[in-house]
Design an enzyme around this catalytic site. Sequence first.
Site, PDB file in Angstrom:
ATOM      1  N   GLU B 136       0.590  -1.135  -0.081  1.00  0.00           N
ATOM      2  CA  GLU B 136      -0.094  -0.250  -0.062  1.00  0.00           C
ATOM      3  C   GLU B 136       0.916   1.015   0.243  1.00  0.00           C
ATOM      4  OE1 GLU B 136      -0.313  -2.422   1.537  1.00  0.00           O
ATOM      5  OE2 GLU B 136      -2.734  -3.198   0.904  1.00  0.00           O
ATOM      6  N   HIS B 205     -10.210  -5.830   9.841  1.00  0.00           N
ATOM      7  CA  HIS B 205     -10.713  -5.682   8.732  1.00  0.00           C
ATOM      8  C   HIS B 205     -11.588  -5.202   8.630  1.00  0.00           C
ATOM      9  CE1 HIS B 205      -8.047  -8.550   7.457  1.00  0.00           C
ATOM     10  NE2 HIS B 205      -8.066  -8.285   6.187  1.00  0.00           N
TER      11      HIS B 205
END
Lengths: 467, 400
Positions: B136, B205
């Site tokens: 990322e 998550h």
Amino acid sequence: MALRLRSSTSKSNFLNILRYNNLGFGTASHAARHLRTHDPTLLRVSQNPISRFCNTMAEKLSSVGENEDANAQVMDFPGGKVAFTPEIQFISESSKERVPCYRVLDDNGQLITNSHFVQVSEEVAVKMYSDMVTLQIMDNIFYEAQRQGRLSFYATTIGEEAINIASAAALSPQDVIFPQYREPGVLLWRGFTLQEFANQCFGNKSDNGKGRQMPVHYGSNKLNYFTVSATIATQLPNAVGAAYSLKMDKKDACAVTYFGDGGSSEGDFHAALNFAAVMEAPVLFICRNNGWAISTPTSDQFRSDGLVVKGRAYGIRSIRVDGNDALAMYSAVHTAREMAISEERPILIEALTYRVGHHSTSDDSTRYRSADEIEWWNKARNPLSRFRTWIESSGWWSDEEESDLRSRVKKEMLEALRVAEKTEKPNLENMFSDVYDVPPLNLREQERQVRQTIKSHPQDYPSDVPL
Amino acid sequence: MSSIIHGAGAATALSTFNPVDSKKLTNLSVRSQRYIVAGSEASKKKSFGSALTVRHSQKLIPNAVATKEADTSTSTGHELLLFEALQEGLEEEMDRDANVCVMGEDVGHYGGSYKVTKGLADKFGDLRVLDTPICENAFTGMAIGAAMTGLRPVIEGMNMGFLLLAFNQISNNCGMLHYTSGGQFTIPVVIRGPGGVGRQLGAEHSQRLESYFQSIPGIQMVACSTPYNAKGLMKAAIRSENPVILFEHVLLYNLKEKIPDEDYICNLEEAEMVRPGEHITILTYSRMRYHVMQAAKTLVNKGYDPEVIDIRSLKPFDLHTIGNSVKKTHRVLIVEECMRTGGIGASLTAAINENFHDYLDAPVMCLSSQDVPTPYAGTLEEWTVVQPAQIVTAVEQLCQ
């Protein structure tokens, strides 16, 4: 291996084979995308002209239908064919010999016989040398200014002038530069004036960074040199992005990024190299392996044979160069740039050098290394003297020109310093502008509050910062 | 003259919602002038002003279900799901400007983990819809570098929690480089992706990161909650010259709504009036909007008249709309999915107290998730998120 399918029937047969062999393609267009083809008229399933072709499937597909010989068995792992071996073999952690280093001029500045290098014209060679001298003088004067309290901070490039100038000389003005912070020479080559350097260091109102960054954090949109961000190695992924942008626009230019041996430990280094290889981005990764990351020597930074061997791990072509040899640097960067643009690939260049100066003015390097070591590199392995010997032997330089240059630059430098010191600082409004394109309500409010405070306590507000 | 529009309807996930006043709000700030919705000529003539001019009598509202606006002058619109609205917005912007590109994991052939980029790689090519390796920080950094050279990348974080890995690039480069370069380089990136508590996705998550990014100078943050504002915010974010983080919610992707056919964008700095009311201001955003509207149904039956505002813009807060509401109702309840400590609600509470202290009849109350990692067990997970029953209790408490 290219698969050329000459007719649509053979194409549909082939795609049937793919489905039959259950190679995991969902649709014919998906499958087609993975087949390598050099002829754009064939297998043009999707309309778009720009597609990346994955070469892993091509190798796999080429083995479809071949006879399988038990002795030459290979396994089609995702990622390509791999041969088997019954011996338990580890790849050694290091090769017997270190990767050799490309150089053209020997320690004394003499051209090595049978050396390959890119020819440099007199004009370019003289400019290269002059800029190296200018950089050296600029560094010395700024450093002294900081020691005298006129500047808040400075970081020199002493010992790495050849890397800076020679690499810049081998690039074109359209190549975009993503520096770390020890590459002002690239800006200098491209035309940044001594006055502009001084303005940035003093953070005055003529600074095109509007006084917002520390000294040596230069940036110039005009010269395609991206503003230095102090964080280590964050510029590497940025450079890959810029290369991707250039590739999309099909420009005849590449992205070039610099970093040190220390920067190669950051996660961003590994990610950027990986990305550049996968994206096939035209970017040059130039590592200034100068032996020290503040006080950390390279032996404490990594255990590989320097940086050059890391390129292969990511599928990137690499070269090791003598960073103190201006001619070798020039040739390596010139060649790499051509490769990067024409073949659309990243190149890793490891330039071996030595950081003669301290990490910055906040550091005293004699505390962790011997003064003798520093002295030796400054004298015996000086990049300027080696190059000077060569241009003098080519008849392009003389002692007179040397002293003329040095006194001229010194004078110009001192003048630039004087002017920059006296110039006003940017006004208060610049504290709040450019955070966004238009200052939002909360920032306007905050500016109002600051001005109100200044109004009620004017004696506490510095006199050289206009309102 | 203008017809009165009631707020959005009941908060069940499958019902349709009417686009409300906010798309016709004008002149809220100088900066928003350029982004006034380009609707049909007829809608421009209607002058709604702020939602406050739409006044109800003091009697109780019998129900919280909206009445449909009879608007025959605009075209009928089309119905779609929220993720399709996002995709439509993205596709339209990519058609409009060749510099817009998408990068992220699995956004290309796969069409994105939540199908927001479905079909785009086939249409625009592998370079404009770029599949990246898993890093990322690297692809965020890449997007920043590409933006500095003229592209307008849309970065997709597969889950907003993964942005934690990109924090260095977002904070140090994305937010700062326009400023530190003296305005020489702009970074018009959009960072988007789903966040929030889903259905048993696990602690890692189920992150609500909006609050972590709040302090970063130089970025803007918005949270979408309906297909209408999802498409509008996506388009506005892409057109903005500033870096914008667009927060979506995992559980809202299948919301269905009819949205206009014509081109429109939503103002990035504006809040959305969901249900005008008199008794109390309820500020919320993203999925909690629906829990609030469900609670509103109950509250209305009990005789309360809550004003519900979807703040939408998380950085900066739309203190104009919020302030007007506080001045009217004098009571504020914030309902959010963030953690209690250091959440969006925490800074919103501070902002309201600082600016509208004199108008408050009661302390600002904030309902948030507890300061715990989201548990996996379904029942526990349900109770880390604010439930309508809690909202009803809180309103009753505040309105005593």
